[in-house]
Enzyme design. Sequence first.
Site: not given
Length: 646
Positions: A432, A460
Amino acid sequence: MAKLTLAVIAAAVLLCSVAAQFPVGTDDDAWLLPDYRRNLIAEAGAAAFQHTSVPCDPDVVGSVAACFNQAIPAIGNIDYKFGAPEVAYPSDGAPWGVHLTGPYPDGRSYLVSWYTGAPTVGSDLTQPDTSSLMAYAAVKADALSTSSAMMGRRMPPPRGHRPPAMWTSRTFTGSVITYLRQYIDANANASYLSPHINHVVLKDLAPSTSYTYQLSDASGKLVGSYKFKTLPLSKDVYPLRVGLIADIGQTVNSSDTRDHLMANMPQVVIMVGDNTYADNYGAQSPDLKNGKGTNQQRWDTYSQLWQPLYSTVPILNCAANHELEMSGIAAVINYTTTSFSFPSNYPFQSYSARFPVPGTTKNFGDITSNLYYSTVIAGRIKLITLNNYVPFHPGTPQYMWAMKEFAAVDRTQTPWLFVQFHAPPYHTYFVHYKEMECFMSIWEDVFYQYGVDLVLNGHVHAYERTHPMYKYKLDNCGPIYITIGDGGNVEGPYRNFVDDVNPATNKTYCEALNYGGLNAVQMLANNTSGWGPSYQLQAHPPNCTTLSFQPASGVSGGAPLVMPPGMMPPAGFCQSSQPVWSAYRDPSFGHGILDLLSDTTARFRWFKNLEGNKVAMDDVTLERLSVCPNRPGAQMPGSRRMRSSA
Ligand SMILES: *[C@@H]1O[C@H](CO)[C@@H](O)[C@H](O)[C@H]1NC(C)=O
Ligand SMILES: *[C@@H]1O[C@H](CO)[C@@H](O)[C@H](O)[C@H]1NC(C)=O
Ligand SMILES: *[C@@H]1O[C@H](CO)[C@@H](O)[C@H](O)[C@H]1NC(C)=O
Ligand SMILES: *[C@@H]1O[C@H](CO)[C@@H](O)[C@H](O)[C@H]1NC(C)=O
Ligand SMILES: *[C@@H]1O[C@H](CO)[C@@H](O)[C@H](O)[C@H]1NC(C)=O
Ligand SMILES: *[C@@H]1O[C@H](CO)[C@@H](O)[C@H](O)[C@H]1NC(C)=O
Ligand SMILES: *[C@@H]1O[C@H](CO)[C@@H](O)[C@H](O)[C@H]1NC(C)=O
Ligand SMILES: [Fe+2]
C-alpha cells in the site's frame, strides 16, 4: 532539556510553510477568527528527533523468507474456527454480539446494539417484517458513581447522602432490523439472513457515570447485566484515555490485542476500520477461504470475539475496504455514485446494519447515512471520520459535508481535532505504498488549514508514527499521522519496509512495486487508470493524481533512489532509507493509547502484543507550543490579533 525545547520551537517556526494555496472557499479574513486558529502541537523534547525503525523479526513470523514475503502465513496468526467457544453464539434468543457506539455528538447519548436469534443461510430467503418489534434496554447508574453523575435532575439525591444502591433505572426502546445478503452468483444458495439486530439509543445519560445495563431477549424480556462508564463532558475531562486499534479481525492475535487494550482501560476506542475480514471466506462456509463471496457468519463470530471490549467501552468505528463486501451482490461504486440501498446497489451492507454511526436515531441499516460522520468526545475532541472508498472530491456529498464540519470546529470548545480514515497517506511499508496521493491532493491542504492534530489510519498491518508534517516534509503546523493497522487480523503482519533491500535481488522493495505489471514510471507514461488497488481507485474522480514524485525524503533530507528513467521508479518516488518524517515504525501487532492530559498536552504510546501491555515501545509527549495560523500571509505569534482569546 529547556534548551532542547526552545530549539524545537525555533525549528517549528522556521518550518511552518505559509506558501500553500487553499482550495476552500472561505472569506480571505476567515483565518483571523478564533475558530480557524490553532496552537501548534509538537513533540516535546527529544521525541522531536526520534527516528526508530524496528525490522521484522524472523522468529515472530517464522523465517527470514517470511519477513520478506507477505504470502507466507505468519506463525499462529489464524482465525478462531467457527463454533469455537471464543466466537460461538447462542441461538435460544439470548442477547449476543453486544456493542456500544459513541459518544453521540451530544456527548450524552450512546447506542447499544446486539443480536437475538440465529442467522439463516440458504436460498430463496425473504426478510421478515420487523417493524412492529421493539428492542428494549434498561440502564441503572451504579451506586458508587459520583453525585455529578445522578440520573438527570428529576430525582436529585438528598444532600449529604450517597445515592441508594438501587437507583432509578431508565428503560429505552429502539429498533429491530435484519439484513439480507442476496447472492446473485453461484453462491445464491448460501444467501444470508441476519439474526435480529437490535439498536437502542441510550439517550441523555449522565457524564462520568458507571452504568449497569440490561437488554431484551427475543421474547422482549430484559436480561443480563452489562457495564460501561460514560465519558466526561466538557469539565473534569482530563486525563482522558483513548484506545486506538484497526484491522483487528478475529485471530488469536486479535484477542491478544483485545486483552492488552482492555488491560490498559481506555474510556473510548477509536477503531480505524477493517473489522472482520469476513471477505476472506467464501459464502458457502465460514471456515473455507476460497475467495468466493464473503461470509456473513464471520460478522457474527467477530461480534462475539470483541464483545468483552465492545460491550464495556464505547467504540468509534470507521468504514473501510473490508467493510465494502462487493462480491457476489449488486454493488458498484464509481466517482458519481453517492447513494446506496438494497437490492440495487449495496456495498457496506453488513457494516451499516451492525455498526450505525454515532448520531443515528432512526433508519438503522441505511447504508448511505453510515459511510462517514463526526462526533465530539468528552466535549473536547472533535473527531471527523472520512471514507476514502466512496466519492470524496469537491462537489460530492462527503466533501461538502466535511467542509461544513471543519468550518464549524471551534477550537475554544474542542481544542483537539482528530481525523480518521482507513488508508494511510504517510507510511513506509511495501504494501500500500503511496496509494493515497489522489485523496491527499484534495484533503491535505484541508487538514493543514484547519490545524488537524492527529490523522489516524489503519489498512497497513503494522505500526508507524510520523512527526508533524506537510507534503512529505517536516512541518510543525501539519498533523501527526498514526498508522495503527496492527490489530492482528488473519492476513498477517506486514513484513517489510519499502526501503528494505530484497535479499533475492539486492534491490529495494520499492523498485519492485507495480500495479498491473507497470511500475510508477511506466504507469505515468502509459497513462493508465492509476496507482492503487481497484477498490480504492473506483471512487477517484477523473484525472486525479495517483502518483507523486516529491523531493528526496531520506534520512537527513538525503538521498532518494536514483534509477534509470523508464526502467524503475525515478528519484522521489522511492527512498533509500526511513525518511526523516517517519518517527517510529515496527511491523508487529499491538494497539495505541492516547492520554489527553490537558487542552494542550497529550501522551501517545504504542504497545506491542509480544511485549504485553505494561511497557510501551513508542512513547511520545505532545505539547502546544505557540500559535500556528496555517494561512497564507498570516501573522506570527506576538501579534495582537492572533493572541488566543481562550
Ligand atoms: C500471533 O500469535 C501467535 C500465537 O500466540 C504468536 O506466536 C505470534 O508471535 C503472534 N504474532 C505477532 C506478530 O504478535
Ligand atoms: C449451491 O451449492 C453447491 C454446493 O453446496 C454448489 O456447488 C453450487 O454451485 C451452489 N450454487 C447454486 C446456484 O446452486
Ligand atoms: C456509476 O455508477 C452508476 C450506478 O451506481 C451508473 O448508473 C453510472 O452510469 C456510473 N457512472 C460512470 C461514470 O461510470
Ligand atoms: C547481492 O550482493 C551480495 C554482496 O554484494 C552478493 O554476494 C550477492 O551475490 C548478491 N546477490 C544477487 C542476487 O545479486
Ligand atoms: C506500456 O504498457 C505496456 C503493457 O501494457 C508495456 O508493454 C510497455 O512497455 C509500457 N510502456 C512504457 C513506456 O512503460
Ligand atoms: C490520457 O488519456 C486521456 C483520455 O484517455 C487523454 O485525454 C489524455 O490526453 C491522455 N494523456 C496523456 C499524457 O497521454
Ligand atoms: C482528463 O485530462 C485530459 C487531459 O488533460 C482531458 O483532455 C480530459 O478532458 C480530462 N478528463 C476529464 C473527465 O476531466
Ligand atoms: Fe484495509
